[in-house]
Design an enzyme around this catalytic site. Structure first.
Site, PDB file in Angstrom:
ATOM      1  CG  ASP A   7      -1.855   1.156   1.275  1.00 34.37           C
ATOM      2  OD1 ASP A   7      -2.249   1.651   0.204  1.00 34.37           O
ATOM      3  OD2 ASP A   7      -2.212   1.597   2.392  1.00 34.37           O
ATOM      4  CD  GLU A  68      -4.570   1.590  -2.698  1.00 31.95           C
ATOM      5  OE1 GLU A  68      -5.201   0.893  -1.896  1.00 31.95           O
ATOM      6  OE2 GLU A  68      -4.275   2.788  -2.507  1.00 31.95           O
ATOM      7  CG  ASP A 141      -0.974   3.079   5.979  1.00 30.34           C
ATOM      8  OD1 ASP A 141      -1.218   3.759   4.980  1.00 30.34           O
ATOM      9  OD2 ASP A 141      -1.068   3.510   7.144  1.00 30.34           O
TER      10      ASP A 141
END
Length: 193
Positions: A7, A68, A141
């Site tokens: 992330d 991501e 996260d």
């Protein structure tokens, strides 16, 4: 299959490594968050991420890296930071010949919770449940990185290391369904006029 989920972010970059069996059962290998102070120059912040991703990749030797996908955000500086961190991570994987896959936040939410609009609490709860953890991964996260890894493994199928440019059967179906839904929305919008 071992999947390393990332992330990306400049302030906090979530890392999560999971092993996923052919029956889709997943187990936690490692999870963490790499932080960099906003008071450091950009070059130093990116260096922190670069050194950390190198260490994690060398330690955990994933089959594939799931990152991501940078999506539209209203805060341009946030988008820039996420894109810069993503670039560092993707380049580190490429240097090692590790396939890279990109997943949007809504794809991850849908894969892990069944709802593409789920909130972070729901994602964290499902990651905790899927990985059979006694304690939820924090901060968000870290949970998001694990969710990315799980999503990639579940969408690509056992043993697949399909990268971003290679469409897995599941991804093809997803894209076909999205296209069909868009056409239906456009069609109903025209009919209302």
């Amino acid at each position: 299959m071992r999947v390393f989920g990332v992330d990306p972010g400049l302030t906090r970059c979530g890392f999560g490594v999971v092993d996923v069996a052919a029956n889709r059962s997943a187990s936690l290998v490692a999870v963490g968050v790499i932080g960099s102070s906003s008071e450091l120059p950009l070059s130093q912040r990116l260096l922190v991420i670069s050194e950390s991703i190198d260490q994690w990749l060398d330690t955990h030797s994933p089959d594939v890296l799931a990152v991501e996908r940078v999506f539209s955000q209203t805060n341009l500086s946030t988008v820039m930071g996420v894109a810069q961190a993503s670039g560092i991570v993707i380049a580190a994987a490429a240097k090692r010949g590790i396939a890279v896959a990109l997943h949007t936040p809504s794809e991850v939410k849908a894969a892990v919770t069944g709802n593409g609009r789920a909130d972070k609490i729901a994602v964290t709860a499902m990651v905790t449940r899927i990985l059979k953890l006694k304690v939820a991964p924090t901060p968000a996260d870290a949970a998001d990185a694990l969710a990315l890894a799980i999503t990639h493994a579940w969408r690509s199928g056992p043993g697949s290391t399909a990268a971003a440019g290679e469409l897995t059967p599941a991804r093809k179906l997803w894209l076909e369904a999205e296209a069909k839904a868009r056409k239906n929305v456009e069609k109903s919008s025209k009919q209302r006029r």
